[in-house]
Scaffold this active site. Structure first.
Site, PDB file in Angstrom:
ATOM      1  N   HIS A 161       0.871  -1.189   0.000  1.00 32.26           N
ATOM      2  CA  HIS A 161       0.000   0.000   0.000  1.00 32.26           C
ATOM      3  C   HIS A 161       0.899   1.227   0.000  1.00 32.26           C
ATOM      4  O   HIS A 161       2.143   1.112  -0.023  1.00 32.26           O
ATOM      5  CB  HIS A 161      -0.943  -0.029   1.206  1.00 32.26           C
TER       6      HIS A 161
ATOM      7  N   HIS B 183       4.012   1.362   2.294  1.00 30.48           N
ATOM      8  CA  HIS B 183       5.210   0.689   1.782  1.00 30.48           C
ATOM      9  C   HIS B 183       5.879   1.551   0.712  1.00 30.48           C
ATOM     10  O   HIS B 183       7.107   1.687   0.677  1.00 30.48           O
ATOM     11  CB  HIS B 183       4.853  -0.662   1.141  1.00 30.48           C
TER      12      HIS B 183
ATOM     13  N   ARG C 147      -3.119  -5.721   6.614  1.00 33.17           N
ATOM     14  CA  ARG C 147      -4.233  -6.432   7.268  1.00 33.17           C
ATOM     15  C   ARG C 147      -5.560  -5.699   7.104  1.00 33.17           C
ATOM     16  O   ARG C 147      -6.618  -6.302   7.306  1.00 33.17           O
ATOM     17  CB  ARG C 147      -3.931  -6.636   8.755  1.00 33.17           C
TER      18      ARG C 147
HETATM   19  P1  AMP Z   1       4.959  -5.175   6.445  1.00 32.70           P
HETATM   20  O1  AMP Z   1       4.758  -5.519   5.015  1.00 32.70           O
HETATM   21  O2  AMP Z   1       3.688  -4.977   7.201  1.00 32.70           O
HETATM   22  O3  AMP Z   1       5.950  -6.073   7.131  1.00 32.70           O
HETATM   23  O4  AMP Z   1       5.635  -3.735   6.440  1.00 32.70           O
HETATM   24  C1  AMP Z   1       6.835  -3.489   5.770  1.00 32.70           C
HETATM   25  C2  AMP Z   1       7.361  -2.143   6.203  1.00 32.70           C
HETATM   26  O5  AMP Z   1       6.399  -1.144   5.875  1.00 32.70           O
HETATM   27  C3  AMP Z   1       7.584  -2.066   7.717  1.00 32.70           C
HETATM   28  O6  AMP Z   1       8.783  -1.382   7.979  1.00 32.70           O
HETATM   29  C4  AMP Z   1       6.373  -1.305   8.181  1.00 32.70           C
HETATM   30  O7  AMP Z   1       6.595  -0.578   9.380  1.00 32.70           O
HETATM   31  C5  AMP Z   1       6.146  -0.356   7.019  1.00 32.70           C
HETATM   32  N1  AMP Z   1       4.766   0.125   7.031  1.00 32.70           N
HETATM   33  C6  AMP Z   1       3.651  -0.625   7.184  1.00 32.70           C
HETATM   34  N2  AMP Z   1       2.550   0.159   7.222  1.00 32.70           N
HETATM   35  C7  AMP Z   1       2.996   1.430   7.097  1.00 32.70           C
HETATM   36  C8  AMP Z   1       2.356   2.713   7.074  1.00 32.70           C
HETATM   37  N3  AMP Z   1       1.037   2.836   7.206  1.00 32.70           N
HETATM   38  N4  AMP Z   1       3.120   3.817   6.925  1.00 32.70           N
HETATM   39  C9  AMP Z   1       4.476   3.697   6.800  1.00 32.70           C
HETATM   40  N5  AMP Z   1       5.136   2.533   6.824  1.00 32.70           N
HETATM   41  C10 AMP Z   1       4.412   1.415   6.965  1.00 32.70           C
END
Ligand code: AMP
Length: 329
Positions: free
Chosen positions: A82, A85, A237
């Site tokens: 999203h 990322h 999620r």
């Molecule tokens: P994930 O795919 O959930 O493991 O997230 C990958 C990276 O994206 C991690 O460093 C998260 O902290 C970051 N991330 C997830 N959601 C957000 C958001 N809403 N804003 C900024 N970074 C995010």
């Protein structure tokens, strides 16, 4: 304008090649899915993203690609991408010559088998998003690549206090799993900059600790939380929420802001009232805590001497959401 895109998809997996291509007004985008075949030409084609499935191939190519004094930025993800990322990706593109992203839904960090099974997967869309946003390399390993044997899942990291509170308390083993995969990824990519989101505040602190333990020269850049217009923190999620749940989920952020705006009052009574309100609306709150921003030491009340962070984790039906806001003095 009518969409007449054809996607070229070059898959050299096990020496078989397949092509899908998108034509956008005559523009062709080619994705290389690179496995065990060395493609030496692809990096000369500006604008193309290369996908590697094997660490050895990625490492080889990075060595070749590395401009003297050039830097590598790394954005590890679990996919279902999203704007949050993509904001990390954009930061990396500004800071580094080469940007590597990874997508790997890491089984060892899930303490709930059902959560792992139901984790959203949108790989075709992810590839397009990364490619169109200028990602240079995508590392897309399978589970065997990261965990070739049982032993590779066994390492233990000394995270101390950090593992005993908040996410660590409610998701036992979660941060060990995070460290397992991030250690492997950092050893493969050897990035100069690592981009992570403040959304996972405690995870950022854990990774800081991991970098100390590994004693590697990588700079952790913590990027701000991207939110929907409603205030809901963007999260993969969220795809599992219904439209109504999504509206309700925004109340988490509102609750944090309301506490922050009343930080001249007693934290414990604000906390009790907020948890009751949220639970009456259908949330099941795991925790709502106030902590020091720099050490994550839990606090019983506000103080003006240090920067603070308010953190929350709550279930909305089956979906567990986390959020946080900073209280800077
Ligand atoms: P994930 O795919 O959930 O493991 O997230 C990958 C990276 O994206 C991690 O460093 C998260 O902290 C970051 N991330 C997830 N959601 C957000 C958001 N809403 N804003 C900024 N970074 C995010």
């Amino acid at each position: 304008m009518a969409m007449n895109k054809i996607l070229f998809f070059v898959d050299i997996y096990k020496w078989l090649i397949s092509l899908i291509f998108f034509l956008t007004g005559g523009k062709v985008t080619i994705f290389f899915v690179h496995t065990n075949v060395q493609l030496n030409v692809e990096l000369n084609y500006k604008g193309f993203m290369i996908i590697y499935k094997h660490a050895t191939d990625l490492k080889k190519q990075l060595t070749k690609f590395k401009i003297p004094n050039g830097s590598v930025g790394f954005v590890p993800t679990m996919g279902a991408l999203h704007e949050g990322h993509l904001s990390l990706l954009r930061q990396s593109k500004k800071a580094a010559e080469i940007t590597v992203a990874s997508i790997f839904v890491n089984p060892t960090q899930f303490n709930n088998a059902d959560d792992f099974k139901k984790y959203p997967k949108t790989i075709e869309q992810d590839v397009l998003l990364l490619e169109t946003n200028g990602c240079d390399i995508l590392f897309l390993p399978d589970e065997k690549e990261i965990y070739p044997n049982e032993e590779s899942r066994q390492k233990h990291f000394d995270l101390g206090y950090l593992e005993t509170i908040l996410e660590g308390k409610f998701r036992p083993g979660h941060f060990q799993g995070v460290c397992l995969v991030v250690e492997k990824l950092l050893n493969i990519v050897e990035a100069d900059f690592l981009f992570m989101g403040q959304k996972d505040f405690q995870q950022c602190m854990v990774i800081k600790r991991l970098i100390e333990i590994m004693n590697v020269n990588v700079q952790l850049i913590i990027c701000p939380i991207l939110r929907e217009e409603t205030g809901l923190a963007m999260s993969s999620r969220n795809l599992r929420l219904t439209a109504d749940e999504r509206i309700l989920a925004a109340k988490l952020h509102k609750a944090l802001l309301s506490i922050k705006n009343n930080c001249n009052e007693n934290f414990q009574s604000l906390k009790n009232k907020t948890v009751t309100d949220l639970e009456n609306q259908g949330f099941k709150v795991d925790y709502l805590e106030l902590a020091g921003k720099n050490n994550l030491a839990l606090l019983t009340d506000f103080n003006e001497k240090e920067d603070l962070v308010l953190l929350i984790a709550a279930y909305l039906n089956e979906v567990r959401l986390i959020d946080n806001v900073l209280i800077n003095h």
